[in-house]
Write a protein that holds these residues in place. Structure first.
Motif, short mmCIF file in Angstrom:
data_model
loop_
_atom_site.label_atom_id
_atom_site.label_comp_id
_atom_site.label_asym_id
_atom_site.label_seq_id
_atom_site.Cartn_x
_atom_site.Cartn_y
_atom_site.Cartn_z
N TYR A 1 0.85 -1.18 0.00
CA TYR A 1 0.00 0.00 0.00
C TYR A 1 0.89 1.24 0.00
CZ TYR A 1 -3.58 -3.27 1.58
OH TYR A 1 -4.42 -4.33 1.68
N LYS A 2 0.45 2.29 -0.66
CA LYS A 2 1.13 3.57 -0.63
C LYS A 2 0.16 4.59 -0.06
CE LYS A 2 4.14 2.81 -4.59
NZ LYS A 2 4.51 3.32 -5.94
N ALA A 3 0.72 5.54 0.72
CA ALA A 3 -0.11 6.58 1.29
C ALA A 3 0.73 7.83 1.48
CB ALA A 3 -0.68 6.13 2.63
N ARG B 1 5.08 3.54 2.52
CA ARG B 1 4.68 2.26 1.94
C ARG B 1 4.41 1.29 3.09
NH1 ARG B 1 9.62 2.81 -1.41
NH2 ARG B 1 8.98 3.67 -3.38
N LYS C 1 4.17 -2.76 3.65
CA LYS C 1 4.47 -4.01 2.96
C LYS C 1 3.85 -5.20 3.70
CE LYS C 1 8.83 -2.24 1.21
NZ LYS C 1 10.29 -2.39 1.25
N GLU D 1 -0.35 -7.20 4.20
CA GLU D 1 -1.79 -7.12 4.04
C GLU D 1 -2.41 -6.49 5.28
OE1 GLU D 1 -3.84 -7.81 1.47
OE2 GLU D 1 -1.98 -8.07 0.34
#
Ligand SMILES: [Zn+2]
Length: 56
Positions: free
Chosen positions: A2-4, A14, A16, A18
């Motif tokens: 995911y990136k935010a 990021r 890394k 779930e």
């Protein structure tokens, strides 16, 4: 992965792993911290968090 980022994009992260669970909390501490009626929280392992732009 995911990136935010924060609203201005100065801090980018990021994640890394779930995201397993998402919680909503409406305790007074979370209300004051977020300036909102509630906050959504997704617990992660800090070793899976990477700050790749800016600082927190
Ligand atoms: Zn809370």
């Amino acid at each position: 992965m995911y990136k935010a980022s924060c609203l201005c994009g100065g801090v980018q992260i990021r994640i890394k792993q779930e995201i397993q669970n998402i919680y909503v909390c409406y305790c007074k501490q979370c209300q004051k911290a977020q300036g909102s009626a509630f906050v959504a929280i997704a617990p992660i392992d800090l070793k899976n968090l990477q700050i790749y732009e800016g600082q927190m």
